[in-house]
Design a protein around this motif. Structure first.
Motif, PDB file in Angstrom:
ATOM      1  N   MET A 189      57.762  51.031  52.435  1.00  0.00           N
ATOM      2  CA  MET A 189      58.170  49.819  51.757  1.00  0.00           C
ATOM      3  C   MET A 189      58.043  50.047  50.246  1.00  0.00           C
ATOM      4  O   MET A 189      57.067  50.602  49.770  1.00  0.00           O
ATOM      5  CB  MET A 189      57.295  48.641  52.197  1.00  0.00           C
ATOM      6  N   ALA A 190      59.018  49.570  49.507  1.00  0.00           N
ATOM      7  CA  ALA A 190      58.991  49.704  48.052  1.00  0.00           C
ATOM      8  C   ALA A 190      57.917  48.794  47.469  1.00  0.00           C
ATOM      9  O   ALA A 190      57.653  47.711  47.984  1.00  0.00           O
ATOM     10  CB  ALA A 190      60.350  49.343  47.476  1.00  0.00           C
ATOM     11  N   GLU A 191      57.321  49.255  46.396  1.00  0.00           N
ATOM     12  CA  GLU A 191      56.298  48.459  45.728  1.00  0.00           C
ATOM     13  C   GLU A 191      56.962  47.348  44.919  1.00  0.00           C
ATOM     14  O   GLU A 191      57.960  47.558  44.244  1.00  0.00           O
ATOM     15  CB  GLU A 191      55.474  49.340  44.796  1.00  0.00           C
ATOM     16  N   ILE A 192      56.404  46.163  45.008  1.00  0.00           N
ATOM     17  CA  ILE A 192      56.925  44.999  44.288  1.00  0.00           C
ATOM     18  C   ILE A 192      56.070  44.775  43.048  1.00  0.00           C
ATOM     19  O   ILE A 192      54.849  44.716  43.130  1.00  0.00           O
ATOM     20  CB  ILE A 192      56.871  43.725  45.159  1.00  0.00           C
ATOM     21  N   VAL A 193      56.725  44.649  41.919  1.00  0.00           N
ATOM     22  CA  VAL A 193      56.022  44.293  40.689  1.00  0.00           C
ATOM     23  C   VAL A 193      56.090  42.782  40.570  1.00  0.00           C
ATOM     24  O   VAL A 193      57.173  42.208  40.489  1.00  0.00           O
ATOM     25  CB  VAL A 193      56.670  44.962  39.455  1.00  0.00           C
ATOM     26  N   GLN A 194      54.941  42.148  40.596  1.00  0.00           N
ATOM     27  CA  GLN A 194      54.901  40.693  40.534  1.00  0.00           C
ATOM     28  C   GLN A 194      54.854  40.243  39.080  1.00  0.00           C
ATOM     29  O   GLN A 194      54.021  40.704  38.316  1.00  0.00           O
ATOM     30  CB  GLN A 194      53.687  40.170  41.280  1.00  0.00           C
ATOM     31  N   THR A 195      55.744  39.351  38.748  1.00  0.00           N
ATOM     32  CA  THR A 195      55.794  38.836  37.391  1.00  0.00           C
ATOM     33  C   THR A 195      55.752  37.316  37.426  1.00  0.00           C
ATOM     34  O   THR A 195      56.532  36.694  38.145  1.00  0.00           O
ATOM     35  CB  THR A 195      57.087  39.276  36.689  1.00  0.00           C
ATOM     36  N   VAL A 196      54.856  36.760  36.666  1.00  0.00           N
ATOM     37  CA  VAL A 196      54.790  35.311  36.516  1.00  0.00           C
ATOM     38  C   VAL A 196      55.076  35.011  35.053  1.00  0.00           C
ATOM     39  O   VAL A 196      54.407  35.519  34.162  1.00  0.00           O
ATOM     40  CB  VAL A 196      53.400  34.756  36.923  1.00  0.00           C
ATOM     41  N   ILE A 197      56.086  34.204  34.826  1.00  0.00           N
ATOM     42  CA  ILE A 197      56.506  33.834  33.478  1.00  0.00           C
ATOM     43  C   ILE A 197      55.729  32.582  33.071  1.00  0.00           C
ATOM     44  O   ILE A 197      55.669  31.616  33.831  1.00  0.00           O
ATOM     45  CB  ILE A 197      58.019  33.534  33.433  1.00  0.00           C
ATOM     46  N   PRO A 198      55.125  32.575  31.883  1.00  0.00           N
ATOM     47  CA  PRO A 198      54.375  31.377  31.465  1.00  0.00           C
ATOM     48  C   PRO A 198      55.295  30.187  31.221  1.00  0.00           C
ATOM     49  O   PRO A 198      56.470  30.350  30.901  1.00  0.00           O
ATOM     50  CB  PRO A 198      53.693  31.817  30.168  1.00  0.00           C
ATOM     51  N   LEU A 199      54.747  29.005  31.385  1.00  0.00           N
ATOM     52  CA  LEU A 199      55.493  27.764  31.165  1.00  0.00           C
ATOM     53  C   LEU A 199      55.636  27.468  29.683  1.00  0.00           C
ATOM     54  O   LEU A 199      54.707  27.702  28.903  1.00  0.00           O
ATOM     55  CB  LEU A 199      54.778  26.575  31.809  1.00  0.00           C
ATOM     56  N   PHE A 224      64.115  26.834  32.184  1.00  0.00           N
ATOM     57  CA  PHE A 224      63.171  27.941  31.971  1.00  0.00           C
ATOM     58  C   PHE A 224      61.893  27.681  32.764  1.00  0.00           C
ATOM     59  O   PHE A 224      61.378  28.567  33.455  1.00  0.00           O
ATOM     60  CB  PHE A 224      62.854  28.090  30.481  1.00  0.00           C
ATOM     61  N   ASN A 225      61.381  26.456  32.682  1.00  0.00           N
ATOM     62  CA  ASN A 225      60.155  26.134  33.420  1.00  0.00           C
ATOM     63  C   ASN A 225      60.382  26.149  34.931  1.00  0.00           C
ATOM     64  O   ASN A 225      59.478  26.511  35.682  1.00  0.00           O
ATOM     65  CB  ASN A 225      59.576  24.802  32.953  1.00  0.00           C
ATOM     66  N   VAL A 238      58.101  28.369  37.333  1.00  0.00           N
ATOM     67  CA  VAL A 238      57.412  27.864  38.522  1.00  0.00           C
ATOM     68  C   VAL A 238      57.835  28.669  39.750  1.00  0.00           C
ATOM     69  O   VAL A 238      56.992  29.026  40.583  1.00  0.00           O
ATOM     70  CB  VAL A 238      57.676  26.353  38.716  1.00  0.00           C
ATOM     71  N   GLN A 239      59.125  28.992  39.862  1.00  0.00           N
ATOM     72  CA  GLN A 239      59.580  29.792  41.000  1.00  0.00           C
ATOM     73  C   GLN A 239      58.921  31.169  40.996  1.00  0.00           C
ATOM     74  O   GLN A 239      58.544  31.691  42.048  1.00  0.00           O
ATOM     75  CB  GLN A 239      61.105  29.929  40.996  1.00  0.00           C
ATOM     76  N   SER A 240      58.767  31.774  39.813  1.00  0.00           N
ATOM     77  CA  SER A 240      58.120  33.092  39.748  1.00  0.00           C
ATOM     78  C   SER A 240      56.648  32.997  40.150  1.00  0.00           C
ATOM     79  O   SER A 240      56.117  33.876  40.827  1.00  0.00           O
ATOM     80  CB  SER A 240      58.269  33.724  38.359  1.00  0.00           C
ATOM     81  N   TYR A 241      55.986  31.908  39.761  1.00  0.00           N
ATOM     82  CA  TYR A 241      54.595  31.698  40.160  1.00  0.00           C
ATOM     83  C   TYR A 241      54.490  31.527  41.675  1.00  0.00           C
ATOM     84  O   TYR A 241      53.644  32.148  42.331  1.00  0.00           O
ATOM     85  CB  TYR A 241      54.008  30.466  39.453  1.00  0.00           C
ATOM     86  N   LEU A 284      67.945  31.671  37.816  1.00  0.00           N
ATOM     87  CA  LEU A 284      67.777  30.676  36.747  1.00  0.00           C
ATOM     88  C   LEU A 284      67.732  31.347  35.376  1.00  0.00           C
ATOM     89  O   LEU A 284      68.399  30.905  34.434  1.00  0.00           O
ATOM     90  CB  LEU A 284      66.506  29.850  36.981  1.00  0.00           C
ATOM     91  N   PHE A 285      66.963  32.426  35.259  1.00  0.00           N
ATOM     92  CA  PHE A 285      66.877  33.122  33.968  1.00  0.00           C
ATOM     93  C   PHE A 285      68.212  33.776  33.601  1.00  0.00           C
ATOM     94  O   PHE A 285      68.601  33.782  32.429  1.00  0.00           O
ATOM     95  CB  PHE A 285      65.737  34.142  33.975  1.00  0.00           C
ATOM     96  N   ASN A 286      68.923  34.282  34.592  1.00  0.00           N
ATOM     97  CA  ASN A 286      70.245  34.858  34.318  1.00  0.00           C
ATOM     98  C   ASN A 286      71.213  33.770  33.853  1.00  0.00           C
ATOM     99  O   ASN A 286      72.002  33.983  32.924  1.00  0.00           O
ATOM    100  CB  ASN A 286      70.794  35.568  35.554  1.00  0.00           C
ATOM    101  N   HIS A 287      71.159  32.599  34.485  1.00  0.00           N
ATOM    102  CA  HIS A 287      72.006  31.475  34.062  1.00  0.00           C
ATOM    103  C   HIS A 287      71.702  31.088  32.616  1.00  0.00           C
ATOM    104  O   HIS A 287      72.620  30.860  31.825  1.00  0.00           O
ATOM    105  CB  HIS A 287      71.805  30.281  34.992  1.00  0.00           C
ATOM    106  N   LEU A 288      70.432  31.025  32.278  1.00  0.00           N
ATOM    107  CA  LEU A 288      70.050  30.704  30.890  1.00  0.00           C
ATOM    108  C   LEU A 288      70.596  31.749  29.924  1.00  0.00           C
ATOM    109  O   LEU A 288      71.113  31.420  28.855  1.00  0.00           O
ATOM    110  CB  LEU A 288      68.532  30.617  30.751  1.00  0.00           C
ATOM    111  N   ARG A 289      70.475  33.015  30.317  1.00  0.00           N
ATOM    112  CA  ARG A 289      70.938  34.100  29.442  1.00  0.00           C
ATOM    113  C   ARG A 289      72.449  34.038  29.238  1.00  0.00           C
ATOM    114  O   ARG A 289      72.938  34.205  28.128  1.00  0.00           O
ATOM    115  CB  ARG A 289      70.547  35.441  30.049  1.00  0.00           C
TER     116      ARG A 289
END
Length: 158
Positions: free
Chosen positions: A1-11, A112-113, A117-120, A149-154
């Motif tokens: 299984m590939a390793e997952i890098v977990q990222t939580v974006i701050p609010l 963005f928030n 929240v989804q990333s958290y 969501l972040f891609n849509h914002l970008r």
């Protein structure tokens, strides 16, 4: 299984505008019809919840974004209300406050928030999954939603 890098974006953080007297007083000052007074009250109630929202309060963000979209389509901000929406930048230190008289700016900050929240939630569910496929699938879907969501914002707001 590939390793997952977990990222939580701050609010991003916001507060109610300083001139936020009671919603009823503002509606009366603007001489709004009853239906718009109720809209202003709903707007302030949701904005108050969003200003205090944490990572577990996804529904308040979704509800507030829906109200903003509705107000924008109905022209309520253009015709009745002027708000200076202020948010802190989540990814800079020190956190600078950015403010604009723009519903699009407010919607982009709320989106963005939502992504944050989804990333958290994805990271939390991934950590709690213990390798269970159903929990991993849920976490992957939440990561994908955050990325969307972040891609849509970008693509739409930058």
């Amino acid at each position: 299984m590939a390793e997952i890098v977990q990222t939580v974006i701050p609010l991003k953080k916001t507060s109610l505008p300083e001139y936020a007297e009671s919603a009823n007083a503002i509606a009366q000052h603007l001489n709004l019809q009853q239906e718009h007074q109720e809209d202003v009250e709903a707007f302030y109630g949701l904005r108050a919840r969003v200003s205090m929202a944490g990572v577990e309060d996804l529904q308040s963000l979704v509800d507030y974004h829906a109200v903003l979209e509705d107000f924008e389509q109905r022209g309520i901000f253009d015709n009745f209300m002027q708000f200076n929406f202020a948010w802190t930048c989540a990814l800079q230190e020190p956190q600078n406050v950015v403010s604009e008289y723009s519903v699009s700016f407010e919607r982009s900050c709320v989106m963005f928030n939502l992504g944050s929240v989804q990333s958290y939630l994805a990271s939390r569910d991934f950590q709690m999954s213990d390798g269970k496929p159903a929990m991993l699938d849920k976490a992957y879907r939440q990561y994908q939603l955050a990325a969307s969501l972040f891609n849509h914002l970008r693509t739409k707001f930058m």
